[in-house]
Enzyme design. Structure first.
Site, PDB file in Angstrom:
ATOM      1  N   ARG A  67      44.275  25.410  32.322  1.00  0.00           N
ATOM      2  CA  ARG A  67      43.970  26.348  33.419  1.00  0.00           C
ATOM      3  C   ARG A  67      43.095  25.581  34.403  1.00  0.00           C
ATOM      4  O   ARG A  67      41.996  25.145  34.047  1.00  0.00           O
ATOM      5  CB  ARG A  67      43.255  27.583  32.890  1.00  0.00           C
ATOM      6  CG  ARG A  67      42.655  28.433  33.987  1.00  0.00           C
ATOM      7  CD  ARG A  67      42.258  29.815  33.538  1.00  0.00           C
ATOM      8  NE  ARG A  67      43.422  30.631  33.266  1.00  0.00           N
ATOM      9  CZ  ARG A  67      43.389  31.960  33.117  1.00  0.00           C
ATOM     10  NH1 ARG A  67      42.243  32.602  33.220  1.00  0.00           N
ATOM     11  NH2 ARG A  67      44.498  32.638  32.870  1.00  0.00           N
TER      12      ARG A  67
ATOM     13  N   HIS B 129      51.211  31.246  37.835  1.00  0.00           N
ATOM     14  CA  HIS B 129      50.748  31.698  36.511  1.00  0.00           C
ATOM     15  C   HIS B 129      52.012  32.042  35.703  1.00  0.00           C
ATOM     16  O   HIS B 129      52.293  33.204  35.412  1.00  0.00           O
ATOM     17  CB  HIS B 129      49.848  32.919  36.683  1.00  0.00           C
ATOM     18  CG  HIS B 129      49.032  33.261  35.469  1.00  0.00           C
ATOM     19  ND1 HIS B 129      49.068  32.514  34.304  1.00  0.00           N
ATOM     20  CD2 HIS B 129      48.156  34.266  35.233  1.00  0.00           C
ATOM     21  CE1 HIS B 129      48.241  33.056  33.421  1.00  0.00           C
ATOM     22  NE2 HIS B 129      47.682  34.118  33.952  1.00  0.00           N
TER      23      HIS B 129
ATOM     24  N   GLN C  74      52.069  34.280  32.389  1.00  0.00           N
ATOM     25  CA  GLN C  74      51.884  35.707  32.653  1.00  0.00           C
ATOM     26  C   GLN C  74      53.236  36.358  33.008  1.00  0.00           C
ATOM     27  O   GLN C  74      53.561  37.450  32.526  1.00  0.00           O
ATOM     28  CB  GLN C  74      50.900  35.875  33.826  1.00  0.00           C
ATOM     29  CG  GLN C  74      50.653  37.315  34.216  1.00  0.00           C
ATOM     30  CD  GLN C  74      49.850  38.074  33.177  1.00  0.00           C
ATOM     31  OE1 GLN C  74      48.835  37.600  32.726  1.00  0.00           O
ATOM     32  NE2 GLN C  74      50.305  39.251  32.803  1.00  0.00           N
TER      33      GLN C  74
ATOM     34  N   ASP D  25      47.102  42.909  41.472  1.00  0.00           N
ATOM     35  CA  ASP D  25      46.150  41.939  40.898  1.00  0.00           C
ATOM     36  C   ASP D  25      44.905  41.986  41.783  1.00  0.00           C
ATOM     37  O   ASP D  25      44.931  42.591  42.863  1.00  0.00           O
ATOM     38  CB  ASP D  25      46.804  40.540  40.906  1.00  0.00           C
ATOM     39  CG  ASP D  25      45.937  39.466  40.256  1.00  0.00           C
ATOM     40  OD1 ASP D  25      44.974  39.813  39.544  1.00  0.00           O
ATOM     41  OD2 ASP D  25      46.220  38.258  40.476  1.00  0.00           O
TER      42      ASP D  25
ATOM     43  N   CYS E  61      47.939  42.159  35.649  1.00  0.00           N
ATOM     44  CA  CYS E  61      47.779  41.048  34.700  1.00  0.00           C
ATOM     45  C   CYS E  61      46.426  41.090  34.003  1.00  0.00           C
ATOM     46  O   CYS E  61      46.265  40.522  32.930  1.00  0.00           O
ATOM     47  CB  CYS E  61      47.957  39.722  35.430  1.00  0.00           C
ATOM     48  SG  CYS E  61      46.843  39.534  36.833  1.00  0.00           S
TER      49      CYS E  61
ATOM     50  N   ARG F  84      51.438  38.871  26.149  1.00  0.00           N
ATOM     51  CA  ARG F  84      51.030  37.479  26.374  1.00  0.00           C
ATOM     52  C   ARG F  84      51.133  36.693  25.067  1.00  0.00           C
ATOM     53  O   ARG F  84      51.560  35.542  25.053  1.00  0.00           O
ATOM     54  CB  ARG F  84      49.589  37.404  26.912  1.00  0.00           C
ATOM     55  CG  ARG F  84      49.368  37.915  28.316  1.00  0.00           C
ATOM     56  CD  ARG F  84      50.088  37.091  29.377  1.00  0.00           C
ATOM     57  NE  ARG F  84      49.759  35.688  29.342  1.00  0.00           N
ATOM     58  CZ  ARG F  84      48.690  35.128  29.921  1.00  0.00           C
ATOM     59  NH1 ARG F  84      47.882  35.872  30.637  1.00  0.00           N
ATOM     60  NH2 ARG F  84      48.465  33.828  29.841  1.00  0.00           N
TER      61      ARG F  84
HETATM   62  N1  NVA Z   1      44.912  35.969  40.525  1.00  0.00           N
HETATM   63  C1  NVA Z   1      43.937  35.983  39.465  1.00  0.00           C
HETATM   64  C2  NVA Z   1      44.640  36.059  38.157  1.00  0.00           C
HETATM   65  C3  NVA Z   1      43.750  36.100  36.948  1.00  0.00           C
HETATM   66  C4  NVA Z   1      44.515  36.156  35.652  1.00  0.00           C
HETATM   67  C5  NVA Z   1      43.073  34.744  39.553  1.00  0.00           C
HETATM   68  O1  NVA Z   1      43.595  33.658  39.813  1.00  0.00           O
HETATM   69  O2  NVA Z   1      41.863  34.861  39.374  1.00  0.00           O
HETATM   70  N1   CP Z   2      45.902  37.587  32.807  1.00  0.00           N
HETATM   71  C1   CP Z   2      45.175  36.537  32.428  1.00  0.00           C
HETATM   72  O1   CP Z   2      45.580  35.385  32.579  1.00  0.00           O
HETATM   73  O2   CP Z   2      43.984  36.848  31.849  1.00  0.00           O
HETATM   74  P1   CP Z   2      42.815  35.827  31.498  1.00  0.00           P
HETATM   75  O3   CP Z   2      42.236  35.343  32.797  1.00  0.00           O
HETATM   76  O4   CP Z   2      41.841  36.650  30.715  1.00  0.00           O
HETATM   77  O5   CP Z   2      43.381  34.694  30.712  1.00  0.00           O
END
Ligand code: NVA
Ligand code: CP
Length: 302
Positions: A99, A126, A129, A220, A260, A288
């Site tokens: 990540r 992502h 997801q 989101d 998500c 997930r």
């Molecule tokens: N769009 C959000 C998704 C988190 C799972 C982010 O990047 O923070």
């Molecule tokens: N939806 C998702 O990726 O959640 P986290 O940020 O908790 O991993």
């Protein structure tokens, strides 16, 4: 090396992965340990609950081991080159999940690694997801001949959803303020795929148009991780794009609500909707785990 950086990397295998995730959920592999003795390094430059826990538990249930590596603790966070990190990890483990803030860094990691790299969220996509989300729609709607409407920011989550819907022949719409559309290159790619699969992609500031006939309404956060400095501007720009009971009425009566997570109740979605009868957010979160297992199986199985 065969890696999952974008939904496009799995183009011919999307349905297989969804079906495999369903098989894992149904317990078809419960007496097997298909990834016995495999090791997955999980690099996190940003916070996570679902991604971290689903990969870690998933790997355990498949018979392997996952190592949580925060960039606060490993040398990558102090400036060790991505190349050296990739080469060294390739000598210890069988795969890397990462990540990261910059998608380009994940691309470089995958180019330098001798093992598969799985994108656990970047600023651009992502993909993990999106697989869980499609499984959730399939379970709740029975088929994928459906329309998914995303309300809000054309961000990493919506980019991957746009692509996966295009590949699966699902209709995808996004209602977003001007300037917050999905990534240009991803949109072009999505439109090219949609031409072949017969799906439609609609990008519009018009909520009513986007939500017409929607089977799934998805949102989101307005401020993604790393965008905190823009919070005030974003909260203003997205104010009209909150998913509330009125918004839900613009979709089909039996539409499901998706997110998500993590969510901010009272911002992008009201408590009435996210905690209401149309919400499937915890099924998505559970899925997930099943999707992660399918993805790890696909990339790491001998
Ligand atoms: N769009 C959000 C998704 C988190 C799972 C982010 O990047 O923070
Ligand atoms: N939806 C998702 O990726 O959640 P986290 O940020 O908790 O991993």
């Amino acid at each position: 090396m065969n890696s999952l950086l974008s939904i496009t990397d799995l183009e011919d295998n999307i349905e297989n992965i969804i079906n495999l995730a369903s098989d894992f959920k149904d317990g078809k592999f419960d007496n097997e340990e298909p990834l016995k003795d495999k090791k997955l390094a999980m690099i996190f430059q940003k916070s996570s609950t679902r991604t971290r826990v689903s990969f870690e538990v998933g790997m355990y249930e498949l018979g392997g081991t996952a190592l949580f590596l925060s960039t606060n603790d490993i040398q990558l966070g102090r400036g060790e080159p991505i190349k050296d990190t990739a080469k060294v990890l390739s000598r210890y483990v069988d795969g890397i999940m990462i990540r990261a803030t910059n998608h380009a860094d994940v691309v470089e990691l995958a180019e330098e690694a001798d093992i598969p790299v799985i994108n656990g969220l970047t600023d651009v996509e992502h993909p993990c997801q999106a697989f869980a989300d499609i499984l959730t729609i399939k379970e709740h709607k029975g088929d994928l001949n459906r329309k998914l409407t995303f309300v809000g920011d054309g961000n990493n989550v919506s980019n991957s959803l746009l692509l996966i819907c295009a590949y699966l022949g699902m209709d995808f719409a996004i209602a977003c303020p001007k300037g917050y559309e999905p990534d240009k290159k991803i949109t072009e790619k999505g439109l090219e795929i949609a031409k072949k699969t017969g799906s439609t992609i609609t990008i519009t500031p018009d909520l009513e148009l986007a939500l017409k006939d929607a089977d799934a309404v998805y949102t989101d956060v307005w401020v993604s991780m790393g965008e905190e400095e823009e919070a005030e501007k974003r909260n203003n720009d997205f104010a009209k794009y909150q998913v509330n009971e009125e918004t839900m009425k613009l979709a089909k009566d039996d539409a499901i609500f998706m997110h998500c997570l993590p969510a901010i109740r009272g911002k992008e979605v009201t408590s009435e909707v996210i905690d209401g009868p149309q919400s499937v957010i915890y099924d998505q979160a559970e899925n997930r785990l099943h999707a992660q297992k399918a993805i790890m199986y696909h990339y790491l199985k001998d």
